[in-house]
Design a protein around this motif. Structure first.
Motif, mmCIF file in Angstrom:
data_model
loop_
_atom_site.group_PDB
_atom_site.id
_atom_site.type_symbol
_atom_site.label_atom_id
_atom_site.label_comp_id
_atom_site.label_asym_id
_atom_site.label_seq_id
_atom_site.Cartn_x
_atom_site.Cartn_y
_atom_site.Cartn_z
ATOM 1 N N CYS A 190 -12.378 9.154 1.318
ATOM 2 C CA CYS A 190 -12.362 7.990 0.422
ATOM 3 C C CYS A 190 -12.131 8.464 -1.008
ATOM 4 C CB CYS A 190 -13.673 7.220 0.542
ATOM 5 S SG CYS A 190 -13.742 5.708 -0.418
ATOM 6 N N GLU A 191 -10.909 8.799 -1.317
ATOM 7 C CA GLU A 191 -10.536 9.269 -2.651
ATOM 8 C C GLU A 191 -9.731 8.207 -3.382
ATOM 9 O OE1 GLU A 191 -11.484 12.094 -4.148
ATOM 10 O OE2 GLU A 191 -12.747 12.496 -2.396
ATOM 11 N N GLU A 192 -10.090 6.957 -3.175
ATOM 12 C CA GLU A 192 -9.332 5.837 -3.728
ATOM 13 C C GLU A 192 -10.270 4.675 -3.967
ATOM 14 O OE1 GLU A 192 -6.771 4.344 -0.576
ATOM 15 O OE2 GLU A 192 -8.456 4.356 0.836
ATOM 16 N N ALA A 196 -1.023 0.566 -8.439
ATOM 17 C CA ALA A 196 -1.601 0.503 -7.095
ATOM 18 C C ALA A 196 -0.529 0.620 -6.018
ATOM 19 C CB ALA A 196 -2.369 -0.805 -6.919
ATOM 20 N N ARG A 197 -0.948 1.132 -4.873
ATOM 21 C CA ARG A 197 -0.090 1.141 -3.683
ATOM 22 C C ARG A 197 -0.468 -0.057 -2.820
ATOM 23 N NH1 ARG A 197 -1.867 5.324 -1.516
ATOM 24 N NH2 ARG A 197 -2.898 4.518 0.344
ATOM 25 N N ILE A 200 -17.535 6.022 -3.236
ATOM 26 C CA ILE A 200 -16.306 6.591 -3.804
ATOM 27 C C ILE A 200 -16.573 7.856 -4.609
ATOM 28 C CG2 ILE A 200 -14.421 6.164 -5.434
ATOM 29 C CD1 ILE A 200 -14.673 3.161 -4.564
ATOM 30 N N SER A 234 -4.431 0.046 -3.035
ATOM 31 C CA SER A 234 -5.074 1.352 -3.121
ATOM 32 C C SER A 234 -4.803 1.944 -4.501
ATOM 33 C CB SER A 234 -4.528 2.279 -2.030
ATOM 34 O OG SER A 234 -5.063 3.584 -2.177
ATOM 35 N N VAL A 235 -5.889 2.263 -5.205
ATOM 36 C CA VAL A 235 -5.788 2.774 -6.579
ATOM 37 C C VAL A 235 -6.385 4.179 -6.616
ATOM 38 C CG1 VAL A 235 -6.465 2.404 -8.985
ATOM 39 C CG2 VAL A 235 -5.998 0.435 -7.499
ATOM 40 N N GLU A 236 -5.665 5.145 -7.175
ATOM 41 C CA GLU A 236 -6.159 6.519 -7.250
ATOM 42 C C GLU A 236 -7.433 6.596 -8.078
ATOM 43 O OE1 GLU A 236 -3.228 9.200 -8.667
ATOM 44 O OE2 GLU A 236 -1.946 9.024 -6.885
ATOM 45 N N LYS A 237 -8.382 7.385 -7.578
ATOM 46 C CA LYS A 237 -9.689 7.471 -8.227
ATOM 47 C C LYS A 237 -9.592 7.982 -9.666
ATOM 48 C CE LYS A 237 -12.704 10.542 -6.729
ATOM 49 N NZ LYS A 237 -13.728 11.171 -5.863
ATOM 50 N N LEU A 257 -10.154 0.884 -2.941
ATOM 51 C CA LEU A 257 -9.386 0.019 -2.042
ATOM 52 C C LEU A 257 -9.824 -1.424 -2.242
ATOM 53 C CD1 LEU A 257 -7.222 0.206 0.210
ATOM 54 C CD2 LEU A 257 -9.106 0.203 1.863
#
Length: 229
Positions: free
Chosen positions: A51-53, A33-34, A90, A111-114, A55
């Motif tokens: 919204c490609e994450e 995650a970021r 999402i 923030s986590v990549e989808k 959150l």
């Protein structure tokens, strides 16, 4: 592992999506995650942002706000950590944040990549089932919330109409000149929705109805609601 990462893991363990999921899976989420940190009253995302994450709010709290074309701000949600934001959009065709996200106090988000999260869902049935339930609950919440807002606006219209009749007829017992069907058209509502408002006002002891005759028993309530902004 850093102390902050340990806090994030402990927070996510109490999030509905991760209940009953192995700790190793949650640790993998945190590692990938970021981290985003915000002060009080900062915008985290704006309505219409891509919204490609996924959150996750892991510390603090935030509002989900909707601003209409007239500039009126509606609070759609008050979110407390831990919580996944925008879960129901999402994976939509055109995934965009439906509301502005603004912090209430200093807050931390992950923030986590989808695509990464999808790979976890494919490997972990418990996580997949939790996510599907979470999305369904989010859909029910948002429909209930908009129903509440819509009904509040309709109650306001009804109270404004009753105040106008009281002032015109100089009495707290008034006669409505329009049928409920005509009133519903004027208010831009369905007749059943309008009837529910009158039934609820009567149940609360605010009014008593007999045909088109309405006795206002709590004039203060009606006038206050008519002026509600």
């Amino acid at each position: 592992m850093s102390s902050s990462n340990q806090r994030f893991i402990e927070a996510l363990q109490t999030c509905e999506i991760f209940k009953g999921v192995e700790k190793s899976c949650i640790e993998e989420v945190v590692r990938n995650a970021r981290v985003e940190r915000y002060d009080s009253k900062e915008l985290v995302r704006i309505r219409g942002d891509s919204c490609e994450e996924l959150l996750f709010l892991v510390e603090g709290e935030a509002f989900g706000l909707f601003t209409n074309p007239e500039g009126r701000v509606l609070q759609i949600d008050h979110m407390f950590a831990p919580k996944l934001l925008a879960a129901a959009v999402i994976f939509s065709t055109d995934a965009k944040y439906p509301v502005d996200v603004e912090t209430v106090k200093p807050s931390v988000f992950l923030s986590v990549e989808k695509d990464f999260f999808v790979s976890l869902l494919m490997k972990n049935e418990k996580l997949l089932r939790n996510y599907l339930q979470y999305v369904s609950d989010a859909f029910v919440f948002i429909t209930d919330r908009f129903y509440e807002i819509t009904m509040k606006n309709l109650v306001q219209k009804v109270c404004s109409y009753l105040v106008r009749l009281m002032d015109e007829q100089n009495s707290s017992t008034v006669t409505m000149y329009m049928s409920k069907e005509e009133l519903a058209r004027e208010f831009g509502a369905t007749r059943p929705a309008l009837s529910r408002v009158f039934i609820e006002l009567e149940r609360l002891g605010i009014i008593e109805m007999e045909g088109k005759r309405v006795a206002i028993r709590n004039e203060r309530y009606v006038r206050d609601y008519a002026e509600f902004d």
